[in-house]
Design an enzyme around this catalytic site. Structure first.
Site, PDB file in Angstrom:
ATOM      1  N   ARG A 208       0.846  -1.185   0.000  1.00 19.41           N
ATOM      2  CA  ARG A 208       0.000   0.000   0.000  1.00 19.41           C
ATOM      3  C   ARG A 208       0.888   1.243   0.000  1.00 19.41           C
ATOM      4  O   ARG A 208       2.042   1.198   0.434  1.00 19.41           O
ATOM      5  CB  ARG A 208      -0.913   0.022   1.219  1.00 19.41           C
ATOM      6  CG  ARG A 208      -1.852  -1.176   1.329  1.00 19.41           C
ATOM      7  CD  ARG A 208      -2.637  -1.136   2.627  1.00 19.41           C
ATOM      8  NE  ARG A 208      -3.563  -2.256   2.742  1.00 19.41           N
ATOM      9  CZ  ARG A 208      -3.259  -3.440   3.242  1.00 19.41           C
ATOM     10  NH1 ARG A 208      -2.014  -3.668   3.684  1.00 19.41           N
ATOM     11  NH2 ARG A 208      -4.161  -4.407   3.314  1.00 19.41           N
ATOM     12  N   LYS A 233      -1.881  -2.963   8.192  1.00 18.74           N
ATOM     13  CA  LYS A 233      -3.339  -2.941   8.283  1.00 18.74           C
ATOM     14  C   LYS A 233      -3.885  -4.342   8.494  1.00 18.74           C
ATOM     15  O   LYS A 233      -3.449  -5.306   7.861  1.00 18.74           O
ATOM     16  CB  LYS A 233      -3.920  -2.350   6.995  1.00 18.74           C
ATOM     17  CG  LYS A 233      -5.439  -2.204   6.998  1.00 18.74           C
ATOM     18  CD  LYS A 233      -5.904  -1.585   5.692  1.00 18.74           C
ATOM     19  CE  LYS A 233      -7.418  -1.457   5.659  1.00 18.74           C
ATOM     20  NZ  LYS A 233      -7.893  -0.894   4.364  1.00 18.74           N
TER      21      LYS A 233
END
Length: 340
Positions: A208, A233
């Site tokens: 990401r 995450k």
């Protein structure tokens, strides 16, 4: 009991009562100062002054940001939601003045004026919900606020003002990716941020954008070909994860100048905004930087890696979450079977 002092264009409210410490706060309008003072007086009469007066929306989101800073190394979306809530609801709005109608108006304005999707407003509302939870755990608010917020979320969901993000299967075409790489390699105006390397690394590593911009040299192990992604995450909790450097991602890291503690010392928001401008310049429609991660994960499957191997790279915990990144075609499967 309450007195008010005008200080320039702002108003300061002071509440004094025998046996209690004086409390004061400054607001942009006298009406806001008076509302706050009345709430403090009510708290004193109710014997709640030990917990402090009702906080404002600004107090709530700022306090929640401090709490998240202790558990998350990345918070671009959280900062954005905090700004949205302060601007849309008003930083000086008291928590006691929150209502379903105010949240409804906030979401409607965001969708109609800002052009965002219900998934974006949901992130803002969930951030506010988390802020209220933090405040109740800290005894700044009674637990009843969490129950009210839960019912408001249900109402907003039913009204279509908040919702789950739509699944994307957008991948850059070979022509689009080539145009991006050529443009970012030769455009001198883009050399402050090394977009050419960032785009290649995003595809090769499947990380990401926040993870890329948070990657530190101390977490890179070039000998073993791995990196540690801090506080990655996760649906329930963030955790550190060691991941392999796939494809050319290691050589891209090795080519970066060591001018900072981070490998790619850029703000993720700046990179994302710049990427959108590049796509507009190249007339590439509906391509997000996050779609490069989609491209990378899809390539891993196309190269024959198994689900558990791809999950080690991407950080996904189950097939249901990973499936949305994969574009499996019936023709490809049939051709692969014939080739065996």
């Amino acid at each position: 009991m309450a007195t008010f002092q005008k200080r320039g264009t702002r108003w300061r409210a002071i509440v004094r009562k025998k046996g209690h410490p004086a409390q004061s706060r400054t607001f942009s309008t006298k009406a806001r100062a008076q509302a706050w003072a009345r709430q403090v007086e009510d708290d004193i009469e109710a014997g709640l002054v030990g917990q402090g007066p009702v906080p404002t929306v600004g107090d709530l989101v700022d306090g929640h940001l401090v709490h998240l800073e202790q558990t998350s190394g990345r918070g671009r979306k959280n900062l954005t939601s905090a700004r949205n809530l302060k601007a849309g609801l008003g930083a000086e709005l008291l928590a006691s003045e929150l209502s379903f109608q105010k949240l409804q108006e906030f979401c409607q304005t965001r969708i109609a004026v800002d052009g965002v999707k219900p998934a974006t407003t949901k992130h803002d509302i969930m951030f506010l919900s988390g802020s209220l939870t933090t405040a109740t755990v800290s005894s700044l608010l009674p637990a009843g606020y969490r129950d009210k917020m839960a019912s408001w979320r249900v109402g907003l969901q039913r009204a279509g003002l908040i919702g789950a993000p739509q699944s994307r299967d957008r991948r850059p075409t070979a022509e689009e990716l080539e145009a991006l790489l050529v443009h970012t390699k030769h455009n001198r105006a883009l050399r402050r941020i090394r977009y050419h390397d960032l785009i290649r690394f995003a595809v090769e590593s499947s990380m990401r954008l926040d993870e890329i911009c948070s990657l530190r040299w101390e977490d890179v192990d070039l000998e073993s070909g791995t990196v540690i992604i801090r506080l990655r995450k996760h649906p329930t909790q963030k955790r550190d994860q060691e991941v392999p450097l796939m494809g050319e991602s290691q050589s891209i890291i090795e080519a970066q100048p060591r001018v900072d503690d981070r490998v790619f010392p850029y703000g993720s928001e700046s990179v994302g905004n710049g990427f959108r401008r590049i796509c507009r310049h190249l007339e590439i429609e509906d391509l997000h930087f996050h779609d490069l991660r989609h491209e990378g994960i899809s390539r891993l499957f196309e190269r024959g890696y198994q689900i558990q191997e791809v999950a080690m790279v991407s950080g996904h915990r189950d097939w249901g979450s990973l499936r949305r990144y994969v574009n499996l075609k019936a023709g490809d499967l049939a051709r692969r079977d014939r080739e065996r």
